[in-house]
Design a protein around this motif. Structure first.
Motif: not given
Length: 132
Positions: A120-125
């Motif tokens: 999720r953090r990678a997708a948000a970045r």
């Protein structure tokens, strides 16, 4: 906000690593208890059948212990009587295998949550980069 997500991620990862370490320590404790007990069987007078089987509290009345069998999952030693009955030797404490199961389940759940959060953090970045 990014710093808070990083702190949560670090906490989750640290908790997953702690749960994995607890699982490893519990399993090694069980193996150590079983290994020390089995190593006694091969030496000394009156060592076969295993002393822990002959004098276990769960020995069926009137039964004569013939042999033992080591199991690694769950960790325990089973004692077998001449008439085919099987009982637990009591070498491994009764709390160890349930604690091992809980810590393993926690490890799997926390590791899964860590991977989901990282994704999720990678997708948000990636969204932030695409938006700017």
């Amino acid at each position: 906000m990014a710093e808070q997500g990083a702190a949560e991620s670090t906490l989750l990862r640290g908790t997953a690593i702690f749960a994995a370490a607890a699982t490893a320590v519990l399993y090694l404790l069980g193996l150590l208890l079983v290994g020390l007990t089995v190593s006694e069987v091969g030496s000394g007078t009156n060592s076969t059948p295993m002393h822990q089987c002959v004098y276990a509290s769960s020995v069926p009345e009137g039964a004569r212990v013939e042999t033992h069998e080591v199991r690694y999952l769950p960790v325990h030693i089973l004692c077998r009587t001449t008439d085919g009955r099987v009982f637990n030797s009591g070498v491994v404490p009764s709390w160890l295998n349930p604690a091992l199961a809980v810590s393993f389940a926690a490890t799997v759940a926390l590791a899964g949550a860590t991977f989901v959060q990282a994704d999720r953090r990678a997708a948000a970045r990636q969204e932030e980069r695409a938006g700017t």
